[in-house]
Design an enzyme around this catalytic site. Structure first.
Site, PDB file in Angstrom:
ATOM      1  N   TRP A 123       0.892  -1.089   0.084  1.00  0.00           N
ATOM      2  CA  TRP A 123      -0.069  -0.039   0.078  1.00  0.00           C
ATOM      3  C   TRP A 123       0.796   1.266  -0.032  1.00  0.00           C
ATOM      4  O   TRP A 123       1.947   1.205   0.761  1.00  0.00           O
ATOM      5  CB  TRP A 123      -1.128   0.182   1.347  1.00  0.00           C
ATOM      6  CG  TRP A 123      -1.437   1.331   1.591  1.00  0.00           C
ATOM      7  CD1 TRP A 123      -0.984   2.325   2.361  1.00  0.00           C
ATOM      8  CD2 TRP A 123      -2.718   1.908   1.222  1.00  0.00           C
ATOM      9  NE1 TRP A 123      -1.844   3.361   2.595  1.00  0.00           N
ATOM     10  CE2 TRP A 123      -2.848   2.962   1.935  1.00  0.00           C
ATOM     11  CE3 TRP A 123      -3.782   1.385   0.495  1.00  0.00           C
ATOM     12  CZ2 TRP A 123      -4.055   3.814   2.049  1.00  0.00           C
ATOM     13  CZ3 TRP A 123      -4.955   2.047   0.308  1.00  0.00           C
ATOM     14  CH2 TRP A 123      -5.009   3.404   0.860  1.00  0.00           C
ATOM     15  N   ASP A 155       0.441   9.123   0.874  1.00  0.00           N
ATOM     16  CA  ASP A 155       1.024  10.323   0.762  1.00  0.00           C
ATOM     17  C   ASP A 155       2.379  10.436   0.273  1.00  0.00           C
ATOM     18  O   ASP A 155       3.291   9.626   0.812  1.00  0.00           O
ATOM     19  CB  ASP A 155       1.132  11.268   1.761  1.00  0.00           C
ATOM     20  CG  ASP A 155      -0.217  11.330   2.972  1.00  0.00           C
ATOM     21  OD1 ASP A 155      -1.176  10.756   2.395  1.00  0.00           O
ATOM     22  OD2 ASP A 155      -0.122  11.945   3.890  1.00  0.00           O
ATOM     23  N   ARG A 209       0.375  16.760  13.110  1.00  0.00           N
ATOM     24  CA  ARG A 209       1.215  16.015  12.067  1.00  0.00           C
ATOM     25  C   ARG A 209       1.608  16.631  10.593  1.00  0.00           C
ATOM     26  O   ARG A 209       1.007  17.714  10.464  1.00  0.00           O
ATOM     27  CB  ARG A 209       0.379  14.746  11.779  1.00  0.00           C
ATOM     28  CG  ARG A 209      -1.009  14.860  11.184  1.00  0.00           C
ATOM     29  CD  ARG A 209      -1.568  13.395  10.809  1.00  0.00           C
ATOM     30  NE  ARG A 209      -3.131  13.719  10.580  1.00  0.00           N
ATOM     31  CZ  ARG A 209      -4.059  13.529  11.114  1.00  0.00           C
ATOM     32  NH1 ARG A 209      -4.138  13.736  12.508  1.00  0.00           N
ATOM     33  NH2 ARG A 209      -5.198  13.612  10.612  1.00  0.00           N
ATOM     34  N   ASP A 210       2.347  15.894  10.013  1.00  0.00           N
ATOM     35  CA  ASP A 210       2.819  16.010   8.758  1.00  0.00           C
ATOM     36  C   ASP A 210       3.659  17.306   8.717  1.00  0.00           C
ATOM     37  O   ASP A 210       3.314  18.405   7.800  1.00  0.00           O
ATOM     38  CB  ASP A 210       1.443  16.487   7.819  1.00  0.00           C
ATOM     39  CG  ASP A 210       0.447  15.402   7.817  1.00  0.00           C
ATOM     40  OD1 ASP A 210       0.979  14.176   8.293  1.00  0.00           O
ATOM     41  OD2 ASP A 210      -0.834  15.476   7.630  1.00  0.00           O
TER      42      ASP A 210
END
Ligand code: FRU
Length: 491
Positions: A36, A39, A166-167
């Site tokens: 899988w 992002d 996050r991110d």
């Protein structure tokens, strides 16, 4: 000593990835090595190559505890897989190594900053605490920093969520210091974007809140930068809410044009002025970087959390990224066009000029699943054009349709895929208008996708199609119009 999770993932992907035949992959889009992908992460230029990492669960073609997969490229189109660099094996990232980004350290090493989702320190019923963490490497192997986590939710304004933080998107300032923007959530459940700064990339300080969402959505994957004299803020909005006992999800990507302070020390904008980055069915979590020749390039996950399930049974990988796009701001609008590197893939050319079409129409030579197509649609004076449908990758039953209705300035993209009943959204529309009686489209077709750029990048519609046999381009016109088509087979 027992095998680490990273070693296990490296051995697994080496075996599983090498079994995937090239004709089960897109030709010029990066797809998951196995298992899988979501992002894009850490998109950067390092050691003379472009590096792309991505959210990855190698063992199954559905989301699982996140790893960071790795690929490198010289042209943004042909990617070579390298071994996975991060596995979820520490206390602070045991639930997953979530999205993040990369920069170069003063001593030349490559720094990755990513969100760790902890197994421990959880708030009951709310998932793991999210912190920002560092891994440092040489473009091949990365070591997690002993001082992790480097940014924790305790550093956020009082009341902020511990489980939605996050991110991080990092950049380096002219004086050598670093900044990062991170998605967070305030005490009232509104998304916020926060700015942190660091002298060395390791020790971080909270600066301020750059943006505040007026809706109750998490603004994931923020990216803020100066472009063509404007400030551009990109974000992906995930809105989750309960409909009875079902957790409903809405996904959209938005851009805001505002004004950045010096090297994005601040950002002022109108919070209600967001517009979609992409109008297709499969686009989320874009990330940008600046190429050595100064172009701002964006690549996104060519999928989203709502359109999952659109897949080919038995495909040993799931998830691909968009083609690279060059970004500009023109008259206050985001402009996206295929990166110029794509021109080098153009092979055999088929050309039709000034052809009048009406009803169902097919033009000779517009077949194939790997093409770069320039299509101009023109009105014929004195004749009506009510609607034109451009069918892509059509196998007689399934196809991607792009429908343009000139009188309504409307374009609709549809995924016609009767066997795939699960996705709620199979259609999306946007405002698109003719200019001087014509509409210009540039269409990138690859094995499982179509990216349709309108009027020199004013709008883009990106949609996947996981079928085996659909092919080419055909038309259905209510009324009549004139078309010019130039099609290149992509090498
Ligand atoms: C966006 C996202 C990010 C997160 C990652 C997890 O698609 O939800 O916010 O870091 O995916 O895989």
């Amino acid at each position: 000593m027992s095998e680490t999770k990273l070693e296990k993932a490296r051995a697994y992907e080496e075996a599983a990835g090498s079994k995937v035949p090239a004709d089960l992959r897109p030709r010029y889009h990066l797809s998951s090595r196995c298992g899988w992908m979501n992002d894009p992460n850490g998109f950067s230029f390092y050691g003379g190559k472009y590096h792309m990492f991505y959210q990855y669960y190698p063992y199954d073609n559905k989301w699982g505890p996140m790893h960071w997969a790795h690929a490198e490229s010289s042209d943004l189109l042909h990617w070579e897989y390298l071994p996975v660099i991060l596995a979820p094996e520490e206390d602070y990232d045991g639930f997953g190594c979530f999205s993040g980004s990369c920069e170069t350290l003063p001593d030349g090493r490559h720094l990755a900053i990513y969100t760790g989702v902890a197994h421990s320190r959880t708030i009951p019923g709310k998932g793991g605490t999210q912190t920002q963490n560092i891994a440092i490497g040489d473009g091949l192997n990365y070591e997690k920093y002993a001082g992790n986590p480097v940014i924790t939710p305790e550093m956020l304004p009082e009341g902020s969520s511990f489980t939605d933080f996050r991110d991080p998107k990092i950049w380096r300032c002219k004086d050598g210091s670093y900044r990062t923007v991170i998605a967070a959530m305030d005490g009232e459940g509104h998304g916020i974007i926060v700015l942190f700064s660091s002298e060395d990339g390791l020790t971080w300080k909270f600066e301020n809140v750059l943006a505040h969402d007026t809706e109750e959505a998490m603004w994931e994957c923020p990216d803020i930068f100066d472009l063509d004299g404007a400030g551009l803020f990109l974000t992906s909005q995930l809105n989750e809410y309960w409909q009875g006992s079902v957790l409903a999800k809405e996904c959209k990507t938005m851009y805001f044009v505002g004004e950045c302070g010096e090297e994005v020390s601040s950002f002022t904008f109108d919070e209600t002025s967001g517009r979609p980055i992409d109008l297709g069915l499969d686009f989320y979590a874009p990330q940008t970087m600046v190429t050595p020749d100064g172009r701002r390039i964006m690549i996104a996950w060519m999928q989203n959390w709502v359109s999952l399930g659109n897949r080919l049974p038995g495909l040993p990988w799931y998830g691909q990224l968009t083609a690279p796009r060059e970004l500009h701001v023109r008259d206050g609008n985001l402009i996206q066009n295929p990166a110029r590197e794509l021109l080098a893939l153009r092979g055999e050319k088929t050309e039709h000029r000034d052809v009048e079409i009406s009803g169902n129409a097919k033009l000779e030579g517009l077949d194939g699943r790997f093409s770069d197509i320039e299509l101009t649609i023109r009105e014929i004076p004195g004749k009506n054009l009510d609607r034109i449908r451009v069918n892509l990758l059509d196998d007689g039953k399934n196809c991607i349709s792009v429908v343009f209705i000139p009188s309504q300035n409307k374009m609709v993209v549809e995924r016609v895929f009767p066997e795939f009943g699960k996705t709620k959204i199979t259609q999306r529309k946007g405002t698109v208008a003719m200019k001087d009686g014509k509409l210009d489209l540039r269409i990138l077709l690859d094995r499982f996708s179509a990216e349709v750029f309108v009027n020199d990048g004013e709008a883009v519609f990106t949609t996947c199609m996981y079928t085996e046999n659909g092919d080419g381009v055909s038309f259905k016109v209510d009324g009549s119009c004139c078309v010019d088509v130039v099609k290149y087979d992509m090498k």
